[in-house]
Design an enzyme around this catalytic site. Sequence first.
Site, PDB file in Angstrom:
ATOM      1  N   GLU A  56      -5.406  -8.398  -0.996  1.00 42.07           N
ATOM      2  CA  GLU A  56      -6.029  -8.229   0.323  1.00 42.07           C
ATOM      3  C   GLU A  56      -7.505  -7.948   0.132  1.00 42.07           C
ATOM      4  O   GLU A  56      -7.875  -7.047  -0.636  1.00 42.07           O
ATOM      5  CB  GLU A  56      -5.422  -7.048   1.098  1.00 42.07           C
ATOM      6  N   GLU A 111       0.836  -1.210   0.000  1.00 40.21           N
ATOM      7  CA  GLU A 111       0.000   0.000   0.000  1.00 40.21           C
ATOM      8  C   GLU A 111       0.868   1.257   0.000  1.00 40.21           C
ATOM      9  O   GLU A 111       0.837   2.065   0.931  1.00 40.21           O
ATOM     10  CB  GLU A 111      -0.945   0.006   1.202  1.00 40.21           C
TER      11      GLU A 111
HETATM   12  C1  BG6 Z   1      -4.439  -3.157   4.872  1.00 36.16           C
HETATM   13  C2  BG6 Z   1      -3.042  -3.457   5.360  1.00 36.16           C
HETATM   14  O1  BG6 Z   1      -4.587  -1.802   4.730  1.00 36.16           O
HETATM   15  O2  BG6 Z   1      -5.492  -3.442   5.724  1.00 36.16           O
HETATM   16  C3  BG6 Z   1      -2.959  -4.611   6.339  1.00 36.16           C
HETATM   17  O3  BG6 Z   1      -2.173  -3.707   4.277  1.00 36.16           O
HETATM   18  C4  BG6 Z   1      -4.092  -4.491   7.325  1.00 36.16           C
HETATM   19  O4  BG6 Z   1      -1.691  -4.592   6.939  1.00 36.16           O
HETATM   20  C5  BG6 Z   1      -5.413  -4.561   6.583  1.00 36.16           C
HETATM   21  O5  BG6 Z   1      -4.050  -5.437   8.335  1.00 36.16           O
HETATM   22  C6  BG6 Z   1      -6.642  -4.558   7.462  1.00 36.16           C
HETATM   23  O6  BG6 Z   1      -6.588  -3.484   8.346  1.00 36.16           O
HETATM   24  P1  BG6 Z   1      -6.772  -3.692   9.913  1.00 36.16           P
HETATM   25  O7  BG6 Z   1      -6.572  -2.387  10.518  1.00 36.16           O
HETATM   26  O8  BG6 Z   1      -8.140  -4.242  10.072  1.00 36.16           O
HETATM   27  O9  BG6 Z   1      -5.733  -4.692  10.301  1.00 36.16           O
END
Ligand code: BG6
Length: 493
Positions: A390, A201
């Site tokens: 993701e 990101e």
């Molecule tokens: C993404 C990141 O933005 O979101 C991850 O690359 C992160 O590292 C994921 O864990 C989910 O966000 P969160 O805050 O729920 O862990």
Amino acid sequence: MFPKDFLWGGATAANQYEGGYLSGGKGLSTSDVIVSGSHTRPREITWINPKTQETGRTGIGFASAMSFPVGAIPAVLEDEYYPSHVATDFYNHYVEDIALMAEMGFKTFRMSMNWARIFPNGDDSTPNEEGLEFYDAVFDECIKYGIEPLVTLSHYETPLALAINYGGWANRKVIDFFETYSSTVFKRYKGKVKYWLTFNEINMMEFAGFMAGGLMVDTPQTKAQAAHNQFVASAKAIRTARKIDPTIQVGMMLGYQPTYAYTADPKDQLLILEKSQTGLFYADVQMLGEYPKHRLLKYKREGIVLEDTEEDYQLLKEFTHDFMSFSCYGSSTYTVHTENLEASGGNFIMGIKNPYLETNAWGWSIDPACLRISLNTLYNRYHKPLWIVENGIGWDDELTEDNKVHDDYRINYLKLNFKSMEEAINLDGIPLIGYTMWGCIDLISAGTGEMKKRYGFVYVDRNDDGEGSLNRYPKDSFYWYKKVIETQGKDLD
Ligand code: BG6
């Protein structure tokens, strides 16, 4: 129908999953000094002033620009709890975890390497052999099951010494240290790892300079410089990879979600235009090879001057990324008419609550259409293969007395998301390489440091106070995903 060679899998990051923060000769990284925030607050870094022994915490993101007393440095404080130090201990559980991934039928596993495990101070002249051996063992384990590793070089962690001694990514010297790091691992894992991502990101530099780039001074000027340095470092990594092994594929990684206008007021449409320009700027440079004009004009207006060279721009043009990857959890909605409207949840990319969408307990929107829309937007702009690296849903899962988790909500979320991906492939003709569900085995949250915000197909027994056996328990979604992969996405029920 999904393509036969579609890469189904899951994703993790070292700083949220690996633990072993001082094991095997690893140095401290920026993520090691980040403590929990809370449900609604971003996480914070801890610091100490070596002269006065004064200690404290300061915010790293959202609206809170990072600032701490002059002379203070980020440090691990004895009386603080750092969820990432053990995380869910992949360091000692990788054999078991990769076996669970294999049982689900994973074709790929996205993970990140902890730079400070290989170069403990970032600027060391030789790598830490024990760190290299750890990742050798992990990749061998993946290969044993025919799982293709997809490896992020930098996922929210920079060796802490680079932040303290050099000011992090705002310093051009860090480009050289990253070149040494990337060439070391490309050489070492040649034949084992084909797919790499440079910065997770990369656009998070816009919001959280310490987390994304180890910035000790977090201003528009330092963030612009750090982003520039990461662009150049990525281009150099691609150049090195092609020399070492022309079959290596290096992708860029963008935190992305479609942006919707709340009303038909042209002012809202202009707001969306600005949001998309900011959101896509980082990908424009890395995929199209040059800075978009609007960004250069913005820098000029704001008096931001980059320390750059002509060679930088040649590198950016010549070494664009082989594929594009992105994270996408939902969508965001914006309006200029914010009075009486509820703000939405999210990490950095937020907005207001969309009345047409449900949310999870953290206020993140549930919007399967976000995938089809993102895939179309990104492919039509960059014309390169895409990879969703993701996507997923955070939930406070409940472990029953007989060690089960009935996570129908996760199955329903994924089912609708997979239908959206399938439409993008079959109706729109988008070349989608693969899908890695975020946090496939429970890990700590990046935004809040919580354990209870779980994403996985596998429950890990650990709570927000750091208690628990770390035992692994497959959730209902584990068996559902296994069937999805077995049937190549035909059976989603
Ligand atoms: C993404 C990141 O933005 O979101 C991850 O690359 C992160 O590292 C994921 O864990 C989910 O966000 P969160 O805050 O729920 O862990």
